[in-house]
Design a protein around this motif. Structure first.
Motif, PDB file in Angstrom:
ATOM      1  N   ALA A 318      33.509 -21.220  -6.115  1.00 22.19           N
ATOM      2  CA  ALA A 318      34.367 -20.033  -6.019  1.00 22.19           C
ATOM      3  C   ALA A 318      35.759 -20.396  -6.510  1.00 22.19           C
ATOM      4  O   ALA A 318      36.151 -21.565  -6.486  1.00 22.19           O
ATOM      5  N   TYR A 319      36.498 -19.377  -6.969  1.00 23.83           N
ATOM      6  CA  TYR A 319      37.877 -19.587  -7.422  1.00 23.83           C
ATOM      7  C   TYR A 319      38.829 -18.792  -6.524  1.00 23.83           C
ATOM      8  O   TYR A 319      38.705 -17.577  -6.414  1.00 23.83           O
ATOM      9  N   GLY A 325      40.001 -14.425   0.099  1.00 22.08           N
ATOM     10  CA  GLY A 325      38.807 -15.230  -0.167  1.00 22.08           C
ATOM     11  C   GLY A 325      38.181 -15.694   1.135  1.00 22.08           C
ATOM     12  O   GLY A 325      36.953 -15.652   1.317  1.00 22.08           O
ATOM     13  N   VAL A 329      34.316 -14.748   2.301  1.00 23.35           N
ATOM     14  CA  VAL A 329      33.221 -15.696   2.578  1.00 23.35           C
ATOM     15  C   VAL A 329      32.772 -15.605   4.038  1.00 23.35           C
ATOM     16  O   VAL A 329      31.583 -15.719   4.336  1.00 23.35           O
ATOM     17  N   VAL A 339      27.784 -21.227  -1.549  1.00 21.04           N
ATOM     18  CA  VAL A 339      28.976 -21.525  -2.361  1.00 21.04           C
ATOM     19  C   VAL A 339      29.420 -22.944  -2.007  1.00 21.04           C
ATOM     20  O   VAL A 339      29.855 -23.215  -0.891  1.00 21.04           O
ATOM     21  N   VAL A 342      35.430 -24.610  -3.493  1.00 24.57           N
ATOM     22  CA  VAL A 342      36.382 -23.589  -3.933  1.00 24.57           C
ATOM     23  C   VAL A 342      37.491 -24.300  -4.716  1.00 24.57           C
ATOM     24  O   VAL A 342      37.928 -25.385  -4.311  1.00 24.57           O
ATOM     25  N   VAL A 375      30.834 -18.890 -10.862  1.00 21.97           N
ATOM     26  CA  VAL A 375      32.045 -19.008 -10.031  1.00 21.97           C
ATOM     27  C   VAL A 375      32.364 -17.629  -9.457  1.00 21.97           C
ATOM     28  O   VAL A 375      32.602 -16.670 -10.198  1.00 21.97           O
ATOM     29  N   LEU A 376      32.324 -17.549  -8.142  1.00 17.78           N
ATOM     30  CA  LEU A 376      32.659 -16.299  -7.451  1.00 17.78           C
ATOM     31  C   LEU A 376      34.182 -16.168  -7.433  1.00 17.78           C
ATOM     32  O   LEU A 376      34.885 -17.040  -6.895  1.00 17.78           O
ATOM     33  N   LEU A 378      37.112 -15.206  -5.963  1.00 13.77           N
ATOM     34  CA  LEU A 378      37.666 -14.708  -4.693  1.00 13.77           C
ATOM     35  C   LEU A 378      39.053 -14.097  -4.926  1.00 13.77           C
ATOM     36  O   LEU A 378      39.426 -13.133  -4.265  1.00 13.77           O
ATOM     37  N   TRP A 380      40.091 -12.076  -7.133  1.00 11.41           N
ATOM     38  CA  TRP A 380      39.723 -11.114  -8.182  1.00 11.41           C
ATOM     39  C   TRP A 380      40.940 -10.333  -8.680  1.00 11.41           C
ATOM     40  O   TRP A 380      40.935  -9.784  -9.769  1.00 11.41           O
TER      41      TRP A 380
END
Ligand code: JHZ
Length: 411
Positions: A318-319, A325, A329, A339, A342, A375-376, A378, A380
């Motif tokens: 994840a980012y 974030g 999660v 995941v 991060v 890569v999710l 987070l 966004w």
């Protein structure tokens, strides 16, 4: 869920109607040391309510502000180039429009590391930052932005006024959501404001939160979720008027800037915003009940997507070890089985673990070293900025997943 026992933080009415429960979550910025005893990690209920009287949306739980913003608060505003650019534009415009100079005073509440006020300092304009987070206040002072490491309210405002200070401009960005004593803060602003001064407030807009399913921006630091009508009700109570509204649809998922002063006038934009809130049902509980259903769908769809990818043997990181974030999660139950780790550019977060789910937080270079398949995203809200930085990861076949408004793999 029925009406609540607690009072609305805006108008004091007790007709608060809970409409969404996100369960019990850890504090979103309480990153965990790798050697910590996980059994001691605290969790608090995260329930959201609507005030039938003044329309203020708010959470019911109140965790001590010291615990959230003084102990171990690692959010530094300077890590986004987009935020830095937006803040500079804001400062330059205020300097021009308000004809600020060496005799003026600009006060910022929650001035963090001086990311915004430094622009006024560079132009020779006296500033005063106020922020209780000790490391951020120290960083600001070190870069020449005079900052008091305290919470803002009537007590501090009275001390400043007694010291001969009145502000020509008071800025309160991304803080009106965070203050349990909302009326005390607005009363302090009214006290400190010069008779012909202006107040500039920015905050994510509750309408964008709802319309774009941004449920992950609901966490304990965010006690309040603002609209034009809730800000207007608050301002009027303290002798201030909502004059103008500006919209920044991409900032933090959708941000409004509210301009207040002691003069009672309204721009066409402000009037249009207030009218559209009534027309869209934003001032009714039904609007928020629909949102609660949408949240359930996002949570379920995201888990299904990630579980499907893992079942195919894909690796996922994840980012963004952002507060939102941590909320995402935890609310979606995304543990290290789904995941793995991060990444985040904020060096202060490296070496820590995500609250509750305990993914290790690494620098962004880990994406190229470990090459997770997905890569999710987070953070966004910084999609464009982050995707632009990650061209090499994407060119190597990596893919980003955005969780909201609908979980999807970016093409
Ligand atoms: P970010 C913040 O919430 C803080 P958070 C606060 N609670 C608030 O009110 C809202 O904003 C509005 C990193 N990053 O700002 C930095 C990169 O790694 O969305 C941050 O750790 N690379 C006061 O914490 C995180 O992502 C980048 O290129 O949810 C983003 O956190 C960029 C741009 C950011 O907010």
């Amino acid at each position: 869920m029925t009406t609540s026992e607690i009072e609305c933080r805006n108008c004091g009415d007790r007709r608060l109607i809970p409409f969404l429960s996100l369960g019990k979550t850890p504090l979103a910025d309480a990153l965990v040391a790798p050697d910590a005893d996980f059994d001691l990690e605290e969790r608090f209920p995260l329930d959201v309510a609507f005030c039938e009287s003044c329309t203020q949306v708010q959470i019911l739980e109140e965790v001590s502000a010291e615990k959230m913003f003084v102990d171990n608060y690692l959010y530094f505003s300077s890590f986004s180039d987009d935020v830095a650019r937006h803040s500079r534009e804001n400062a330059l415009r205020l300097i021009g429009e308000r004809r600020l100079g060496a005799d003026s005073l600009v006060v910022e509440i929650a001035s963090n590391d001086g990311y915004l006020l430094k622009n006024f300092v560079e132009a020779g304009i006296p500033v005063l930052g106020v922020d209780p987070a000790p490391d951020q206040a120290r960083t600001a002072n070190e870069r020449g932005v005079t900052t008091i490491a305290r919470f803002f309210g009537t007590e501090l405002a009275a001390e400043l006024v007694a010291d001969g200070k009145r502000a020509d401009v008071i800025i309160a960005n991304n803080v009106m959501a965070h203050v349990p004593g909302l009326n005390d803060v607005m009363a302090g602003i009214a006290m400190l404001l010069h008779d012909d001064g202006i107040v500039s407030i920015e905050n994510p807009y509750v309408r964008d939160l709802v319309d774009h399913g941004e449920f992950d921006t609901i966490y304990h630091e965010h006690l309040l979720y603002h609209s034009c009508s809730s800000i207007q009700a608050l301002a009027n109570r303290h002798g201030l008027f909502l004059n103008h509204v500006e919209n920044f649809p991409k900032l933090h998922g959708g941000t409004l800037r509210w301009m207040l002063s002691r003069e009672d006038w309204k721009s066409a934009a402000a009037t249009a915003f207030l009218e559209s809130e009534v027309a869209s049902g934003l001032s009714t509980i039904g609007y928020y009940r629909d949102f609660a259903e949408k949240v359930e769908t996002i949570r379920r769809d995201l888990r299904t997507l990630l579980e499907g990818l893992r079942a195919e043997g894909r690796t996922i990181a994840a980012y963004g070890a952002a507060a939102k974030g941590a909320t995402l999660v935890n609310c979606c139950g995304l543990g290290t089985d789904l995941v793995e780790f991060v990444v985040d550019r904020n060096v202060h977060k490296h070496g820590k673990l995500m609250p509750g789910t305990h993914q290790p937080i690494l620098g962004p270079e880990a994406l190229l070293e470990r090459r997770p398949d997905y890569v999710l995203l987070l953070a966004w809200n910084f999609k464009d900025e982050i995707v632009a930085q990650q061209r090499e990861y994407l060119a190597g076949g990596g893919r980003f997943i955005v969780p909201v408004p609908t979980p999807e793999v970016l093409s």
